[in-house]
Design a protein around this motif. Structure first.
Motif, PDB file in Angstrom:
ATOM      1  N   TYR A  19      41.408  41.041  46.676  1.00 15.72           N
ATOM      2  CA  TYR A  19      40.907  42.338  46.780  1.00 15.72           C
ATOM      3  C   TYR A  19      39.818  42.923  45.792  1.00 15.72           C
ATOM      4  CZ  TYR A  19      41.625  47.348  48.222  1.00 15.72           C
ATOM      5  OH  TYR A  19      42.239  48.606  49.280  1.00 15.72           O
ATOM      6  N   LEU A  20      39.976  42.506  45.022  1.00 21.71           N
ATOM      7  CA  LEU A  20      38.591  43.434  44.576  1.00 21.71           C
ATOM      8  C   LEU A  20      37.441  42.400  44.970  1.00 21.71           C
ATOM      9  CD1 LEU A  20      39.713  43.462  40.921  1.00 21.71           C
ATOM     10  CD2 LEU A  20      39.235  45.015  42.129  1.00 21.71           C
ATOM     11  N   GLN A  21      37.297  41.232  45.359  1.00 25.07           N
ATOM     12  CA  GLN A  21      36.240  41.110  45.953  1.00 25.07           C
ATOM     13  C   GLN A  21      35.762  41.551  47.808  1.00 25.07           C
ATOM     14  OE1 GLN A  21      33.619  38.317  44.855  1.00 25.07           O
ATOM     15  NE2 GLN A  21      35.357  38.623  42.712  1.00 25.07           N
ATOM     16  N   HIS A  22      37.523  41.068  48.039  1.00 28.97           N
ATOM     17  CA  HIS A  22      37.021  41.818  49.792  1.00 28.97           C
ATOM     18  C   HIS A  22      38.165  42.873  49.989  1.00 28.97           C
ATOM     19  CE1 HIS A  22      34.232  38.556  49.892  1.00 28.97           C
ATOM     20  NE2 HIS A  22      35.034  37.556  49.752  1.00 28.97           N
ATOM     21  N   PRO A  23      38.125  43.889  49.837  1.00 26.62           N
ATOM     22  CA  PRO A  23      38.842  45.100  49.794  1.00 26.62           C
ATOM     23  C   PRO A  23      39.975  44.929  51.735  1.00 26.62           C
ATOM     24  CG  PRO A  23      37.052  46.263  50.024  1.00 26.62           C
ATOM     25  CD  PRO A  23      36.490  44.949  49.887  1.00 26.62           C
ATOM     26  N   ASN A  24      40.172  43.727  51.560  1.00 28.20           N
ATOM     27  CA  ASN A  24      40.859  43.920  53.090  1.00 28.20           C
ATOM     28  C   ASN A  24      42.314  43.125  52.527  1.00 28.20           C
ATOM     29  OD1 ASN A  24      43.364  41.897  55.490  1.00 28.20           O
ATOM     30  ND2 ASN A  24      40.332  42.891  56.264  1.00 28.20           N
ATOM     31  N   ALA A  25      43.811  44.144  52.449  1.00 34.23           N
ATOM     32  CA  ALA A  25      44.960  43.499  51.965  1.00 34.23           C
ATOM     33  C   ALA A  25      45.788  42.889  52.789  1.00 34.23           C
ATOM     34  CB  ALA A  25      45.873  45.040  52.229  1.00 34.23           C
ATOM     35  N   THR A  26      45.935  42.423  53.624  1.00 36.82           N
ATOM     36  CA  THR A  26      46.201  41.632  54.839  1.00 36.82           C
ATOM     37  C   THR A  26      45.451  39.993  54.376  1.00 36.82           C
ATOM     38  OG1 THR A  26      46.468  42.529  56.599  1.00 36.82           O
ATOM     39  CG2 THR A  26      46.678  40.694  57.367  1.00 36.82           C
ATOM     40  N   LYS A  27      43.921  40.468  54.181  1.00 35.46           N
ATOM     41  CA  LYS A  27      43.237  38.507  53.748  1.00 35.46           C
ATOM     42  C   LYS A  27      44.105  37.801  52.294  1.00 35.46           C
ATOM     43  CE  LYS A  27      39.854  38.890  57.495  1.00 35.46           C
ATOM     44  NZ  LYS A  27      38.684  38.908  57.237  1.00 35.46           N
ATOM     45  N   ALA A  28      43.741  39.117  51.244  1.00 35.08           N
ATOM     46  CA  ALA A  28      44.670  39.256  50.000  1.00 35.08           C
ATOM     47  C   ALA A  28      45.187  38.606  50.329  1.00 35.08           C
ATOM     48  CB  ALA A  28      43.854  40.266  48.884  1.00 35.08           C
ATOM     49  N   ALA A  29      46.405  39.125  50.546  1.00 32.92           N
ATOM     50  CA  ALA A  29      47.753  38.810  50.729  1.00 32.92           C
ATOM     51  C   ALA A  29      47.576  37.387  51.215  1.00 32.92           C
ATOM     52  CB  ALA A  29      48.854  39.574  51.306  1.00 32.92           C
ATOM     53  N   MET A  30      47.083  36.381  51.926  1.00 30.40           N
ATOM     54  CA  MET A  30      47.153  35.517  52.555  1.00 30.40           C
ATOM     55  C   MET A  30      46.717  34.836  51.673  1.00 30.40           C
ATOM     56  SD  MET A  30      46.536  35.534  56.763  1.00 30.40           S
ATOM     57  CE  MET A  30      45.337  36.742  56.728  1.00 30.40           C
ATOM     58  N   VAL A  31      45.482  34.971  51.120  1.00 28.69           N
ATOM     59  CA  VAL A  31      44.919  33.974  50.972  1.00 28.69           C
ATOM     60  C   VAL A  31      45.414  34.043  48.814  1.00 28.69           C
ATOM     61  CG1 VAL A  31      42.622  33.836  48.472  1.00 28.69           C
ATOM     62  CG2 VAL A  31      42.835  33.992  51.062  1.00 28.69           C
ATOM     63  N   ALA A  32      46.027  35.389  47.838  1.00 28.10           N
ATOM     64  CA  ALA A  32      47.128  34.728  47.309  1.00 28.10           C
ATOM     65  C   ALA A  32      48.342  34.250  47.936  1.00 28.10           C
ATOM     66  CB  ALA A  32      47.991  36.621  47.191  1.00 28.10           C
ATOM     67  N   GLY A  33      48.708  33.918  48.913  1.00 27.54           N
ATOM     68  CA  GLY A  33      49.778  32.613  49.048  1.00 27.54           C
ATOM     69  C   GLY A  33      50.829  33.614  50.214  1.00 27.54           C
ATOM     70  N   ILE A  52      49.534  47.109  40.187  1.00 21.42           N
ATOM     71  CA  ILE A  52      48.898  46.563  40.842  1.00 21.42           C
ATOM     72  C   ILE A  52      47.418  47.555  41.094  1.00 21.42           C
ATOM     73  CG2 ILE A  52      47.644  45.405  42.678  1.00 21.42           C
ATOM     74  CD1 ILE A  52      50.350  44.310  43.199  1.00 21.42           C
ATOM     75  N   HIS A  53      48.403  48.707  41.735  1.00 23.19           N
ATOM     76  CA  HIS A  53      47.517  49.833  41.755  1.00 23.19           C
ATOM     77  C   HIS A  53      46.424  50.345  40.819  1.00 23.19           C
ATOM     78  CE1 HIS A  53      46.005  53.143  44.003  1.00 23.19           C
ATOM     79  NE2 HIS A  53      47.010  54.030  43.147  1.00 23.19           N
ATOM     80  N   LYS A  54      46.903  50.053  39.390  1.00 25.21           N
ATOM     81  CA  LYS A  54      46.129  50.341  38.123  1.00 25.21           C
ATOM     82  C   LYS A  54      44.642  49.441  38.466  1.00 25.21           C
ATOM     83  CE  LYS A  54      50.339  52.889  35.375  1.00 25.21           C
ATOM     84  NZ  LYS A  54      50.453  52.920  34.401  1.00 25.21           N
ATOM     85  N   ALA A  55      45.991  48.080  38.381  1.00 27.54           N
ATOM     86  CA  ALA A  55      44.392  47.242  38.055  1.00 27.54           C
ATOM     87  C   ALA A  55      43.114  47.419  38.896  1.00 27.54           C
ATOM     88  CB  ALA A  55      45.283  46.053  38.200  1.00 27.54           C
ATOM     89  N   VAL A  56      43.564  48.063  39.941  1.00 26.54           N
ATOM     90  CA  VAL A  56      42.346  48.189  41.515  1.00 26.54           C
ATOM     91  C   VAL A  56      41.845  49.137  40.381  1.00 26.54           C
ATOM     92  CG1 VAL A  56      42.140  48.637  44.004  1.00 26.54           C
ATOM     93  CG2 VAL A  56      43.981  46.772  43.389  1.00 26.54           C
ATOM     94  N   GLU A  57      42.675  50.317  40.386  1.00 27.03           N
ATOM     95  CA  GLU A  57      41.702  51.208  39.868  1.00 27.03           C
ATOM     96  C   GLU A  57      41.071  51.694  38.818  1.00 27.03           C
ATOM     97  OE1 GLU A  57      40.789  54.356  42.037  1.00 27.03           O
ATOM     98  OE2 GLU A  57      42.462  53.449  42.799  1.00 27.03           O
ATOM     99  N   SER A  58      41.486  50.637  37.636  1.00 27.45           N
ATOM    100  CA  SER A  58      41.222  50.232  36.547  1.00 27.45           C
ATOM    101  C   SER A  58      39.813  49.441  36.886  1.00 27.45           C
ATOM    102  CB  SER A  58      41.615  49.346  35.560  1.00 27.45           C
ATOM    103  OG  SER A  58      41.463  49.198  34.283  1.00 27.45           O
ATOM    104  N   ALA A  59      39.489  48.623  37.812  1.00 30.33           N
ATOM    105  CA  ALA A  59      38.434  47.217  38.048  1.00 30.33           C
ATOM    106  C   ALA A  59      37.534  48.227  38.983  1.00 30.33           C
ATOM    107  CB  ALA A  59      38.625  45.942  38.794  1.00 30.33           C
ATOM    108  N   LEU A  60      37.443  49.107  39.373  1.00 33.20           N
ATOM    109  CA  LEU A  60      36.846  49.411  40.459  1.00 33.20           C
ATOM    110  C   LEU A  60      36.586  51.105  39.800  1.00 33.20           C
ATOM    111  CD1 LEU A  60      39.123  49.911  43.959  1.00 33.20           C
ATOM    112  CD2 LEU A  60      37.064  48.834  43.064  1.00 33.20           C
ATOM    113  N   ASN A  61      37.085  50.989  38.867  1.00 33.42           N
ATOM    114  CA  ASN A  61      35.668  52.364  38.142  1.00 33.42           C
ATOM    115  C   ASN A  61      35.215  51.750  36.905  1.00 33.42           C
ATOM    116  OD1 ASN A  61      37.394  54.578  38.870  1.00 33.42           O
ATOM    117  ND2 ASN A  61      39.090  54.318  37.258  1.00 33.42           N
TER     118      ASN A  61
END
Length: 179
Positions: A19-33, A52-61
């Motif tokens: 999701y951090l590479q390409h912010p598309n939740a559907t594609k990220a879910a498919m790639v994640a399995g 998960i929300h905290k991890a995404v926010e932290s990485a974006l910061n």
């Protein structure tokens, strides 16, 4: 600092990384399995998960901080002034004496000996410092793009000739079907 916490399950970690590479939740879910059929709902559910929300926010910061560092570096290059390399009397400063903002704009430097004479009579009469600065124009260009001072515009209109060619192609295709 770890961007994707180890407390997450492996598929959740993969989802965050994707999701951090390409912010598309559907594609990220498919790639994640996650299943292709449920990827949309899984992606939305995963983004609502507190960890998960905290991890995404932290990485974006963290990315914002990196972007700021990059912009400051570009500004150091763009704002560099060769006069900062010289003392008031016109002599060249040593690298250690140069202002930090100028030294950040240096791509490289070499010390070169100055000699006179030839053969056995050759002797060193001094040294000089060769400075090579990063490309100031390129730094200004990148800053201008970031600030959207100018945009590249492309003409995506189709010319009349292309429409005529398409009409001829369609007519030929119809004629070929009729045979």
């Amino acid at each position: 600092m770890e961007l994707v916490p180890r407390s997450l399950k492996p598929r959740q970690r993969r989802f965050v990384a994707e999701y951090l590479q390409h912010p598309n939740a559907t594609k990220a879910a498919m790639v994640a399995g996650y299943s292709r059929k449920t990827a949309y709902s899984q992606g939305q559910r995963l983004l609502k998960n507190v960890e998960i929300h905290k991890a995404v926010e932290s990485a974006l910061n963290e990315e914002d901080i990196s972007a700021q560092k990059i912009l400051r570096g570009l500004w150091s290059i763009a704002d560099s002034n060769i006069s900062d390399a010289y003392n008031p009397d016109g002599s060249l400063r040593s690298i250690q004496e140069m202002p930090e903002r100028f030294s950040r704009a240096l791509a490289s430097y070499t010390t070169v000996g100055l000699f006179e004479g030839a053969g056995a009579a050759r002797r060193q009469i001094g040294r000089t410092l060769n400075l090579r600065l990063h490309d100031k124009v390129r730094a200004l260009e990148l800053l201008g793009k970031h600030l959207k001072l100018w945009t590249e515009k492309f003409d995506h209109s189709v010319h009349e000739d292309a429409w005529q060619m398409l009409d001829r192609f369609n007519a030929a295709a119809k004629q070929a079907k009729g045979k």
